[in-house]
Write a protein that holds these residues in place. Structure first.
Motif, PDB file in Angstrom:
ATOM      1  N   HIS A 146       7.678 -18.884  33.989  1.00 51.92           N
ATOM      2  CA  HIS A 146       8.554 -18.061  33.150  1.00 51.92           C
ATOM      3  C   HIS A 146       9.629 -18.917  32.482  1.00 51.92           C
ATOM      4  N   GLU A 147      10.250 -19.821  33.262  1.00 53.12           N
ATOM      5  CA  GLU A 147      11.297 -20.685  32.696  1.00 53.12           C
ATOM      6  C   GLU A 147      10.723 -21.632  31.641  1.00 53.12           C
ATOM      7  N   ILE A 148       9.523 -22.169  31.908  1.00 52.14           N
ATOM      8  CA  ILE A 148       8.899 -23.086  30.948  1.00 52.14           C
ATOM      9  C   ILE A 148       8.518 -22.340  29.678  1.00 52.14           C
ATOM     10  N   LYS A 149       8.082 -21.097  29.811  1.00 52.96           N
ATOM     11  CA  LYS A 149       7.724 -20.307  28.624  1.00 52.96           C
ATOM     12  C   LYS A 149       8.953 -20.080  27.744  1.00 52.96           C
ATOM     13  N   ILE A 150      10.099 -19.799  28.363  1.00 54.64           N
ATOM     14  CA  ILE A 150      11.343 -19.634  27.599  1.00 54.64           C
ATOM     15  C   ILE A 150      11.677 -20.931  26.858  1.00 54.64           C
ATOM     16  N   HIS A 151      11.485 -22.057  27.549  1.00 56.55           N
ATOM     17  CA  HIS A 151      11.752 -23.373  26.950  1.00 56.55           C
ATOM     18  C   HIS A 151      10.842 -23.616  25.743  1.00 56.55           C
ATOM     19  N   ILE A 152       9.546 -23.324  25.887  1.00 58.80           N
ATOM     20  CA  ILE A 152       8.580 -23.573  24.806  1.00 58.80           C
ATOM     21  C   ILE A 152       8.795 -22.601  23.649  1.00 58.80           C
ATOM     22  N   SER A 161      14.325 -28.112  22.065  1.00 57.88           N
ATOM     23  CA  SER A 161      14.710 -27.228  23.160  1.00 57.88           C
ATOM     24  C   SER A 161      15.222 -28.072  24.330  1.00 57.88           C
ATOM     25  N   ASP A 162      16.309 -27.613  24.954  1.00 60.50           N
ATOM     26  CA  ASP A 162      16.881 -28.279  26.124  1.00 60.50           C
ATOM     27  C   ASP A 162      17.138 -27.236  27.206  1.00 60.50           C
ATOM     28  N   SER A 163      16.745 -27.557  28.427  1.00 59.39           N
ATOM     29  CA  SER A 163      16.983 -26.627  29.537  1.00 59.39           C
ATOM     30  C   SER A 163      16.974 -27.415  30.845  1.00 59.39           C
ATOM     31  N   PHE A 195      16.072 -30.836  37.213  1.00 60.11           N
ATOM     32  CA  PHE A 195      15.431 -31.644  36.180  1.00 60.11           C
ATOM     33  C   PHE A 195      15.817 -31.115  34.802  1.00 60.11           C
ATOM     34  N   GLU A 196      16.256 -32.026  33.955  1.00 58.43           N
ATOM     35  CA  GLU A 196      16.647 -31.688  32.591  1.00 58.43           C
ATOM     36  C   GLU A 196      15.440 -31.877  31.683  1.00 58.43           C
ATOM     37  N   LEU A 197      15.060 -30.836  30.950  1.00 56.55           N
ATOM     38  CA  LEU A 197      13.921 -30.901  30.036  1.00 56.55           C
ATOM     39  C   LEU A 197      14.429 -30.923  28.598  1.00 56.55           C
ATOM     40  N   SER A 198      14.015 -31.953  27.836  1.00 59.73           N
ATOM     41  CA  SER A 198      14.365 -32.049  26.421  1.00 59.73           C
ATOM     42  C   SER A 198      13.076 -32.215  25.633  1.00 59.73           C
ATOM     43  N   SER A 199      12.788 -31.257  24.757  1.00 58.67           N
ATOM     44  CA  SER A 199      11.530 -31.288  23.997  1.00 58.67           C
ATOM     45  C   SER A 199      11.793 -31.321  22.497  1.00 58.67           C
ATOM     46  N   LYS A 200      10.908 -32.021  21.789  1.00 54.90           N
ATOM     47  CA  LYS A 200      10.949 -32.069  20.318  1.00 54.90           C
ATOM     48  C   LYS A 200       9.545 -31.819  19.810  1.00 54.90           C
ATOM     49  N   GLY A 201       9.424 -30.879  18.890  1.00 53.00           N
ATOM     50  CA  GLY A 201       8.115 -30.514  18.380  1.00 53.00           C
ATOM     51  C   GLY A 201       7.651 -31.391  17.231  1.00 53.00           C
ATOM     52  N   ASN A 202       6.326 -31.535  17.101  1.00 53.19           N
ATOM     53  CA  ASN A 202       5.681 -32.222  15.977  1.00 53.19           C
ATOM     54  C   ASN A 202       6.254 -33.633  15.765  1.00 53.19           C
ATOM     55  N   VAL A 203       6.337 -34.412  16.835  1.00 45.79           N
ATOM     56  CA  VAL A 203       6.824 -35.794  16.692  1.00 45.79           C
ATOM     57  C   VAL A 203       5.777 -36.669  16.012  1.00 45.79           C
ATOM     58  N   ALA A 204       4.482 -36.317  16.151  1.00 46.54           N
ATOM     59  CA  ALA A 204       3.400 -37.063  15.495  1.00 46.54           C
ATOM     60  C   ALA A 204       2.112 -36.275  15.622  1.00 46.54           C
ATOM     61  N   SER A 205       1.451 -36.068  14.474  1.00 48.29           N
ATOM     62  CA  SER A 205       0.118 -35.447  14.450  1.00 48.29           C
ATOM     63  C   SER A 205       0.040 -34.181  15.305  1.00 48.29           C
ATOM     64  N   ASN A 206       0.988 -33.265  15.051  1.00 53.33           N
ATOM     65  CA  ASN A 206       1.015 -31.988  15.763  1.00 53.33           C
ATOM     66  C   ASN A 206       1.199 -32.137  17.277  1.00 53.33           C
ATOM     67  N   LEU A 207       1.818 -33.243  17.671  1.00 54.12           N
ATOM     68  CA  LEU A 207       2.103 -33.461  19.089  1.00 54.12           C
ATOM     69  C   LEU A 207       3.584 -33.214  19.378  1.00 54.12           C
TER      70      LEU A 207
END
Length: 485
Positions: A203-209, A218-220, A233-245
């Protein structure tokens, strides 16, 4: 009908003229294509001697026409190694080759040239078409180096890194992230994020995504429970950094959050100290007057009111005890560190508390190791710590029982003291708050006793750990360093 020889002769002449015209046009066309071609074109004999070259070839090889025609095409090759020899052999056997070699120009410049060679292309001569691949080679080299640098950063960083696609499949993961997930890297790659996560974290990961897909970043913070306590654990995500990754960075911030909590406690302690310094004396002065007048009144007090007198004196003592704890926090105490036998200090403490223990049907069970080193400490402060913890243990055992005190030298750099009660125990979420000012698990208490105890142990460069199970009891583990600090 007969066709005269004269007409046939005229027709042949006409056809011959047309052929000559076409041949001339074709020759001019091919010559124009040869001269104006973007790629370098070189004709050479079986010994490698240059027979003819276009302008692009002269430009590539940095030569004039006269210089180039005097040379041998293979003299420009930088290294006549096994690869070069195998290419020549292949050329003479198959009649054609396509490859790349590093060429040295007369001006000292190195160029990576890709070429296609044909054997006996025209009039027994061989033809090679050259193309300068130096820029492409340079770009590919820079790209490989860039990828290698990224790979080294990806593999060697202290943070966990996960690359995943829009289908939530893990494309790559570094060793740190794999260690966080307690899995092997090869077992994780290709799997869906949802397949490797435990259900109570989804549930927490879904909110993050969801936030990542909405905002691009996204940061959580994710809290994971373990046998050693909670980890953060601190999660920091960035979308589409390369080739839809998308890239997710995982950082263990357990220590950081612990430090922040400690700082908050320190700030609170500082405020309490300032507060105590300001009001303790103001309270103590009228308290002294009240006690004096009550004692005078006791002489003329009737027996019917003796119960009230005892209650008043008991409450005044409790207030005085609280003021004393405030003062300990408010100002440095006159202390004298020296080598002490901690067993002797503990026994003297138990003698002071023995009467209170008997009144509450509590017995002390003492287990000391045979040989214990002396500890460099302030004995009165250590007694204060033991009194605070053992009094708490007595108060949480209204039905009586045993309080067990153990003492050993494990680990060898510390004296390890365990004070164990048989009370109701403390819930895990409350254990973290022990030692905070005004936080207590008792109905009547200020929380200052444990706060003072934690402060004293910290000043002795020791540590306090609490282990508790609801319905079973609580253990206070006190570690005091043996060596002088």
């Amino acid at each position: 009908m007969e066709i005269s020889d004269e007409l046939i002769s005229d027709e042949n002449i006409k056809i011959a003229k047309q052929k000559n015209f076409y041949f001339k046009q074709s020759d001019e066309l091919y010559r124009s294509l040869f001269e104006e071609a973007i790629d370098g074109i070189v004709f050479w004999d079986n010994e490698g001697n240059v027979l003819m070259a276009n302008q692009s070839a002269l430009k590539i090889f940095e030569c004039t026409s006269e210089e180039f025609l005097k040379g041998n095409i293979w003299d420009f090759v930088l290294e006549k190694n096994d690869h070069f020899n195998s290419l020549l052999k292949k050329f003479y056997e198959l009649g054609e080759i396509r490859d790349e070699l590093l060429f040295l120009m007369p001006n000292g410049q190195l160029k990576q040239l890709e070429f296609t060679a044909k054997k006996h292309f025209v009039d027994g001569s061989n033809m090679t078409i050259f193309r300068n691949a130096s820029e492409r080679y340079k770009m590919e080299k820079e790209l490989r180096e860039s990828e290698e640098r990224f790979r080294k950063v990806f593999e060697g960083t202290l943070d966990g890194m996960v690359l995943w696609n829009r289908h939530y499949e893990i494309i790559d993961i570094n060793p740190v992230a794999a260690d966080f997930l307690k899995a092997e890297r090869d077992d994780i790659i290709g799997k869906s994020i949802w397949d490797i996560l435990e259900d109570h974290y989804k549930h927490e990961i879904k909110i993050h995504i969801d936030e990542l897909e909405r905002l691009g970043t996204s940061d959580s913070t994710l809290t994971i429970s373990s046998e050693d306590g909670n980890k953060y654990f601190e999660l920091s995500s960035k979308g589409n950094v390369a080739s839809n990754l998308s890239l997710t960075v995982i950082r263990n911030v357990t220590e950081k959050i612990g430090m922040q909590e400690q700082l908050q406690k320190s700030d609170t302690l500082s405020v309490v100290g300032e507060l105590a310094a300001g009001i303790a004396h103001e309270i103590r002065n009228p308290m002294t007057a009240l006690k004096g007048f009550i004692q005078l009144l006791e002489l003329s007090m009737k027996e019917d009111h003796s119960m009230y007198f005892k209650v008043i004196m008991s409450e005044l003592k409790r207030i005085e005890s609280t003021i004393t704890e405030f003062l300990i926090l408010a100002k440095p105490q006159a202390i004298q560190f020296k080598d002490n036998d901690m067993r002797k200090v503990m026994n003297e403490t138990l003698e002071l508390l023995n009467g209170q223990a008997l009144m509450n049907n509590i017995q002390f069970n003492v287990e000391y190791a045979n040989e214990l080193p002396y500890v460099f400490c302030e004995p009165n402060q250590m007694k204060q710590v033991f009194i605070n913890i053992i009094k708490n243990a007595i108060e949480v055992m209204p039905k009586g029982g045993f309080i067990t005190i153990k003492m050993d030298n494990k680990p060898s750099d510390f004296i390890h003291i365990v004070i164990e009660d048989e009370g109701e125990g403390i819930p895990e979420k409350k254990i973290k708050r022990l030692g905070e000012p005004f936080y207590t698990t008792k109905e009547r208490g200020t929380g200052l006793g444990l706060m003072v105890s934690y402060k004293i142990i910290k000043e002795h460069r020791g540590k306090v750990e609490v282990e508790s199970e609801v319905g079973v009891g609580t253990k206070f583990h006190i570690y005091i360093p043996v060596k002088r600090n």
